[in-house]
Design a protein around this motif. Structure first.
Motif, PDB file in Angstrom:
ATOM      1  N   ALA A 172       0.863  -1.290   0.051  1.00 51.96           N
ATOM      2  CA  ALA A 172      -0.011   0.004   0.169  1.00 51.96           C
ATOM      3  C   ALA A 172       0.775   1.196   0.002  1.00 51.96           C
ATOM      4  O   ALA A 172       0.366   2.286  -0.552  1.00 51.96           O
ATOM      5  N   ASP A 173       2.004   1.236   0.639  1.00 50.38           N
ATOM      6  CA  ASP A 173       3.014   2.300   0.739  1.00 50.38           C
ATOM      7  C   ASP A 173       4.058   2.379  -0.409  1.00 50.38           C
ATOM      8  O   ASP A 173       4.656   3.451  -0.561  1.00 50.38           O
ATOM      9  N   GLY A 174       3.832   1.497  -1.355  1.00 54.22           N
ATOM     10  CA  GLY A 174       4.445   1.464  -2.711  1.00 54.22           C
ATOM     11  C   GLY A 174       5.895   1.264  -2.596  1.00 54.22           C
ATOM     12  O   GLY A 174       6.659   1.289  -3.284  1.00 54.22           O
ATOM     13  N   VAL A 175       6.303   0.371  -1.546  1.00 54.83           N
ATOM     14  CA  VAL A 175       7.470   0.040  -1.068  1.00 54.83           C
ATOM     15  C   VAL A 175       7.884  -1.266  -1.923  1.00 54.83           C
ATOM     16  O   VAL A 175       9.138  -1.171  -2.418  1.00 54.83           O
ATOM     17  N   THR A 204       8.228 -13.349  -1.864  1.00 54.67           N
ATOM     18  CA  THR A 204       8.863 -12.830  -2.938  1.00 54.67           C
ATOM     19  C   THR A 204       8.129 -11.635  -3.497  1.00 54.67           C
ATOM     20  O   THR A 204       6.910 -11.353  -3.733  1.00 54.67           O
ATOM     21  N   ALA A 205       9.148 -10.357  -3.599  1.00 52.55           N
ATOM     22  CA  ALA A 205       8.416  -9.116  -3.937  1.00 52.55           C
ATOM     23  C   ALA A 205       9.273  -8.406  -4.620  1.00 52.55           C
ATOM     24  O   ALA A 205      10.555  -8.346  -4.551  1.00 52.55           O
ATOM     25  N   ARG A 206       8.782  -7.499  -5.636  1.00 58.34           N
ATOM     26  CA  ARG A 206       9.350  -6.440  -6.611  1.00 58.34           C
ATOM     27  C   ARG A 206       9.578  -5.327  -5.878  1.00 58.34           C
ATOM     28  O   ARG A 206       8.422  -4.793  -5.472  1.00 58.34           O
ATOM     29  N   VAL A 207      10.757  -4.649  -5.814  1.00 58.70           N
ATOM     30  CA  VAL A 207      10.660  -3.376  -4.899  1.00 58.70           C
ATOM     31  C   VAL A 207      10.065  -2.174  -5.906  1.00 58.70           C
ATOM     32  O   VAL A 207      10.336  -2.006  -7.141  1.00 58.70           O
ATOM     33  N   GLY A 208       9.201  -1.078  -5.222  1.00 53.43           N
ATOM     34  CA  GLY A 208       8.330  -0.297  -6.035  1.00 53.43           C
ATOM     35  C   GLY A 208       7.340  -0.609  -6.194  1.00 53.43           C
ATOM     36  O   GLY A 208       6.640  -1.743  -5.985  1.00 53.43           O
ATOM     37  N   SER A 209       6.064   0.367  -6.701  1.00 58.28           N
ATOM     38  CA  SER A 209       4.951   0.105  -7.023  1.00 58.28           C
ATOM     39  C   SER A 209       4.797  -0.519  -8.421  1.00 58.28           C
ATOM     40  O   SER A 209       5.814  -0.357  -9.188  1.00 58.28           O
ATOM     41  N   ALA A 210       3.906  -1.184  -8.652  1.00 66.08           N
ATOM     42  CA  ALA A 210       3.667  -1.950 -10.113  1.00 66.08           C
ATOM     43  C   ALA A 210       3.335  -0.969 -11.055  1.00 66.08           C
ATOM     44  O   ALA A 210       3.176  -0.175 -10.710  1.00 66.08           O
TER      45      ALA A 210
END
Ligand SMILES: C[S@@+](CC[C@H](N)C(=O)[O-])C[C@H]1O[C@@H](n2cnc3c(N)ncnc32)[C@H](O)[C@@H]1O
Length: 210
Positions: A172-175, A204-210
């Motif tokens: 939600a914070d775009g992290v 598993t996450a990609r950094v930044g917002s989509a």
């Protein structure tokens, strides 16, 4: 090796460092006996979701099982390992797969520049890091936008430390943008007693917002 110490999961970095210093010489053999598969599973995620990663930070590298799994999977980039246990770092050094190994307390801000690595992995370490929100934000800080974070968390700490809430809050914070949250999977299936029954989540996450 006191299995109940692992189940209990203390978080004081000095106590943890002492314990892993004492265990370092036998750690790899014990984990092999317990069929610890997380390093290979995380290496597979890195290769699948960021095949071109050129620099990777292994946060809580211990004796180097994750670095070895990454090299075995074909990862040819630079690997930097951080850990609070000096004896574990010496074992990792002998493995010869890390480009740099440094002592660090992951409960403190990392001495790593913003947006400076392509991927960060943290495997089997969150047990000892109670402030999940702060630690995962710090991990994302050092990874370039579009880069990858892969972390594991034990099943018995997943809800008590509100890990689903942290995953969502960082999104939600775009992290970061979660790619996959999976589990619980078998963690140390061949260990005896309570330890053998523990499961593990993979984030598993990609950094930044989509
Ligand atoms: C179960 S081992 C996992 C090591 C390695 N990632 C692996 O998968 O084999 C946990 C590691 O976390 C490290 N650790 C625990 N608390 C830490 C802290 N506050 N800062 C840095 N390392 C820490 C320990 O020293 C130990 O090497």
């Amino acid at each position: 090796m006191a299995d109940d110490w692992l189940v209990q999961g203390p978080t004081d970095p000095h106590e943890v460092a002492d314990h892993y210093d004492d265990w370092a010489a036998r750690y790899d053999a014990d984990l092999a006996t317990w069929s610890y598969r997380a390093p290979v599973a995380v290496a597979e995620r890195v290769r699948a979701h960021h095949p071109d990663a050129g620099t990777l930070l292994d946060a809580g590298c211990g004796t180097g099982l994750v670095g070895r799994a990454l090299r075995a999977s074909g990862f040819g980039g630079r690997i930097v390992g951080l850990d609070v246990s000096q004896a574990s770092l010496r074992v990792a050094e002998r493995a010869g797969v890390y480009d740099e190994l440094r002592p660090a307390d992951l409960q403190q801000p990392l001495d790593v520049a913003d947006d400076s690595v392509d991927a960060l992995v943290c495997v089997g370490v969150m047990t000892y890091l109670p402030d999940v929100d702060a630690v995962w934000r710090e991990f994302a800080r050092v990874v370039r936008p579009g880069g990858l974070v892969v972390v594991t968390q034990r099943e018995d700490l997943w809800q008590p430390r509100d890990c689903p809430g942290v995953v969502d809050r960082l999104a939600a914070d775009g992290v970061w943008t979660p790619i996959d949250v999976s589990g619980p999977a078998a963690y140390l299936p061949e260990a005896e007693g309570e330890l053998g029954g523990l499961g593990c989540y993979y984030v598993t996450a990609r950094v930044g917002s989509a």
